[in-house]
Design an enzyme around this catalytic site. Sequence first.
Site, PDB file in Angstrom:
ATOM      1  CB  SER A  40      -0.903  -0.099   1.354  1.00  0.00           C
ATOM      2  OG  SER A  40      -0.202  -0.412   2.443  1.00  0.00           O
ATOM      3  CG  HIS A  60      -2.845  -0.682  -3.555  1.00  0.00           C
ATOM      4  ND1 HIS A  60      -2.924   0.552  -3.189  1.00  0.00           N
ATOM      5  CD2 HIS A  60      -3.041  -1.571  -2.115  1.00  0.00           C
ATOM      6  CE1 HIS A  60      -3.326   0.951  -1.835  1.00  0.00           C
ATOM      7  NE2 HIS A  60      -3.206  -0.394  -1.296  1.00  0.00           N
ATOM      8  CD  GLU A 100      -2.738   3.841  -5.795  1.00  0.00           C
ATOM      9  OE1 GLU A 100      -2.786   3.003  -4.637  1.00  0.00           O
ATOM     10  OE2 GLU A 100      -2.616   4.772  -5.851  1.00  0.00           O
ATOM     11  CG  ASN A 121      -2.738   3.903   1.315  1.00  0.00           C
ATOM     12  OD1 ASN A 121      -3.949   3.948   1.855  1.00  0.00           O
ATOM     13  ND2 ASN A 121      -2.160   2.636   1.002  1.00  0.00           N
TER      14      ASN A 121
HETATM   15  N1  3HC Z   1     -16.807 -10.255   0.614  1.00  0.00           N
HETATM   16  C1  3HC Z   1     -17.877 -10.232  -0.075  1.00  0.00           C
HETATM   17  N2  3HC Z   1     -18.834  -9.683  -0.123  1.00  0.00           N
HETATM   18  C2  3HC Z   1     -18.666  -8.455   0.933  1.00  0.00           C
HETATM   19  C3  3HC Z   1     -17.593  -8.485   1.624  1.00  0.00           C
HETATM   20  C4  3HC Z   1     -16.568  -9.612   1.622  1.00  0.00           C
HETATM   21  N3  3HC Z   1     -15.569  -9.602   2.483  1.00  0.00           N
HETATM   22  N4  3HC Z   1     -17.878  -7.565   2.631  1.00  0.00           N
HETATM   23  C5  3HC Z   1     -18.895  -6.803   2.264  1.00  0.00           C
HETATM   24  N5  3HC Z   1     -19.201  -7.547   1.269  1.00  0.00           N
HETATM   25  C6  3HC Z   1     -20.773  -6.978   0.487  1.00  0.00           C
HETATM   26  C7  3HC Z   1     -22.120  -7.540   1.386  1.00  0.00           C
HETATM   27  O1  3HC Z   1     -22.497  -8.747   1.010  1.00  0.00           O
HETATM   28  C8  3HC Z   1     -22.990  -6.402   0.608  1.00  0.00           C
HETATM   29  O2  3HC Z   1     -23.683  -6.958  -0.691  1.00  0.00           O
HETATM   30  P1  3HC Z   1     -24.908  -6.380  -1.252  1.00  0.00           P
HETATM   31  O3  3HC Z   1     -24.534  -4.969  -1.516  1.00  0.00           O
HETATM   32  O4  3HC Z   1     -25.170  -7.289  -2.247  1.00  0.00           O
HETATM   33  O5  3HC Z   1     -26.033  -6.528   0.083  1.00  0.00           O
HETATM   34  C9  3HC Z   1     -22.257  -5.067   0.363  1.00  0.00           C
HETATM   35  O6  3HC Z   1     -20.685  -5.704   0.218  1.00  0.00           O
HETATM   36  C10 3HC Z   1     -22.322  -4.202   1.335  1.00  0.00           C
HETATM   37  O7  3HC Z   1     -21.975  -4.887   2.738  1.00  0.00           O
HETATM   38  P2  3HC Z   1     -22.875  -4.597   3.811  1.00  0.00           P
HETATM   39  O8  3HC Z   1     -24.314  -4.439   3.445  1.00  0.00           O
HETATM   40  O9  3HC Z   1     -22.357  -5.699   4.957  1.00  0.00           O
HETATM   41  O10 3HC Z   1     -22.323  -3.446   4.650  1.00  0.00           O
HETATM   42  P3  3HC Z   1     -22.135  -1.816   4.185  1.00  0.00           P
HETATM   43  O11 3HC Z   1     -23.272  -1.540   3.270  1.00  0.00           O
HETATM   44  O12 3HC Z   1     -21.726  -1.252   5.431  1.00  0.00           O
HETATM   45  O13 3HC Z   1     -20.764  -2.050   3.367  1.00  0.00           O
HETATM   46  C11 3HC Z   1     -18.283  -1.831   2.903  1.00  0.00           C
HETATM   47  C12 3HC Z   1     -19.746  -2.440   3.823  1.00  0.00           C
HETATM   48  C13 3HC Z   1     -18.517  -2.344   1.559  1.00  0.00           C
HETATM   49  C14 3HC Z   1     -17.151  -2.459   3.766  1.00  0.00           C
HETATM   50  C15 3HC Z   1     -18.542  -0.139   2.802  1.00  0.00           C
HETATM   51  O14 3HC Z   1     -18.808   0.305   4.120  1.00  0.00           O
HETATM   52  C16 3HC Z   1     -17.474   0.520   2.599  1.00  0.00           C
HETATM   53  O15 3HC Z   1     -17.234   0.521   1.137  1.00  0.00           O
HETATM   54  N6  3HC Z   1     -16.515   0.869   3.320  1.00  0.00           N
HETATM   55  C17 3HC Z   1     -15.573   1.717   2.601  1.00  0.00           C
HETATM   56  C18 3HC Z   1     -14.315   0.728   2.175  1.00  0.00           C
HETATM   57  C19 3HC Z   1     -13.002   1.138   1.863  1.00  0.00           C
HETATM   58  O16 3HC Z   1     -12.987   2.440   1.876  1.00  0.00           O
HETATM   59  N7  3HC Z   1     -11.995   0.536   1.644  1.00  0.00           N
HETATM   60  C20 3HC Z   1     -10.771   0.893   1.062  1.00  0.00           C
HETATM   61  C21 3HC Z   1      -9.847   0.671   2.543  1.00  0.00           C
HETATM   62  S1  3HC Z   1      -8.245   1.178   1.990  1.00  0.00           S
HETATM   63  C22 3HC Z   1      -7.411  -0.104   1.247  1.00  0.00           C
HETATM   64  O17 3HC Z   1      -7.914  -0.979   1.272  1.00  0.00           O
HETATM   65  C23 3HC Z   1      -6.087   0.429   1.059  1.00  0.00           C
HETATM   66  C24 3HC Z   1      -5.113  -0.281   1.849  1.00  0.00           C
HETATM   67  O18 3HC Z   1      -3.770   0.138   1.145  1.00  0.00           O
HETATM   68  C25 3HC Z   1      -4.940   0.586   3.344  1.00  0.00           C
END
Ligand code: 3HC
Length: 284
Positions: free
Chosen positions: A120, A141, A153, A191
């Site tokens: 990252s 990424h 990315e 990031n």
């Molecule tokens: N595997 C498969 N499906 C998943 C899943 C997983 N691990 N996690 C969530 N889902 C699916 C759910 O089943 C749901 O499907 P649906 O739309 O068909 O109902 C959908 O994703 C949404 O999940 P939830 O209903 O459980 O919950 P939310 O609506 O609160 O969404 C989230 C959860 C997708 C995590 C949302 O909150 C989100 O997008 N958060 C921001 C995530 C983000 O910014 N990620 C980037 C982080 S930075 C990074 O990774 C980079 C690193 O370098 C630090």
Amino acid sequence: MNEIKTIAVLGAGTMGNGIAHVAARSGYRVLLCDVAQNLLDRGIATIEKNLAREVSKAKITQRQAEEARAAIVPALDREALGGCDFAVEATTERLEVKAEIFRDLDRILRAEVILASNTSSISITKLGAQTSRPRQVIGMHFFNPVPVMQLVEVIRGLETSQETFETVQTLAVALGKTPVEVNDAAGFISNRVLMPMINEAVFAVMEGVATPEAVDKIFQLGMAHPMGPLALADFIGLDVCLDIMRVLEQGIGDPKYRPCPLLIRMVDAGWLGRKSGRGFYTYT
Ligand code: 3HC
């Protein structure tokens, strides 16, 4: 470049098991490698849970889930990765850990195989320099949760070849993702922009400007972020956030990237966010 059929994924943690999940669901055979059986078991259990979630949401069929699960072979020994056509490393965000793995993969995998890192923030050029094939070293990424987030990315190191870049772009699309190209600099784009925002939110809490709940609500309701910055920090892992801030601070050399003392204290206390049960929020 040979056709990619088997992908080695190094690291069965959050990102590694997500990448293995997506690769297997996209028809690739996956060798998922980690250093301890309990880490592999936990990674596979997470994949099974997430595949079942996709079946319950009718995104895939039960049969597709079973085929994806069967396509993932756990491996404790890196020597078992010898026949793989592509490798993506998703281990601890520490240069010395990744450097050792890249040297080993360079020895084990065929000379034409691409070695990608899900890092990252760490320099792809530095990882390339650990190998005899820097033209075939690249950043790939992914974002958490990998099965859900659209972005990959793609980071070119100084020596990354055009052929490697195009192969990785094509692979990202085959995995159902959208690749976006960036150059090699600390934190890349994602990031470099995201972590200072999280770090600033921690400063605001430390200085008593607002509670974590208030900060997060402002971003959810005011900026339409799915999660506020502190809930997101818990989700990513506070230790990962701190590691990335340190890479930004050292790599860019500007004091504006200094990690917030409260973030450091929380990591020292073992409050790592969701994975430890406690961060800015508590999790049961
Ligand atoms: N595997 C498969 N499906 C998943 C899943 C997983 N691990 N996690 C969530 N889902 C699916 C759910 O089943 C749901 O499907 P649906 O739309 O068909 O109902 C959908 O994703 C949404 O999940 P939830 O209903 O459980 O919950 P939310 O609506 O609160 O969404 C989230 C959860 C997708 C995590 C949302 O909150 C989100 O997008 N958060 C921001 C995530 C983000 O910014 N990620 C980037 C982080 S930075 C990074 O990774 C980079 C690193 O370098 C630090």
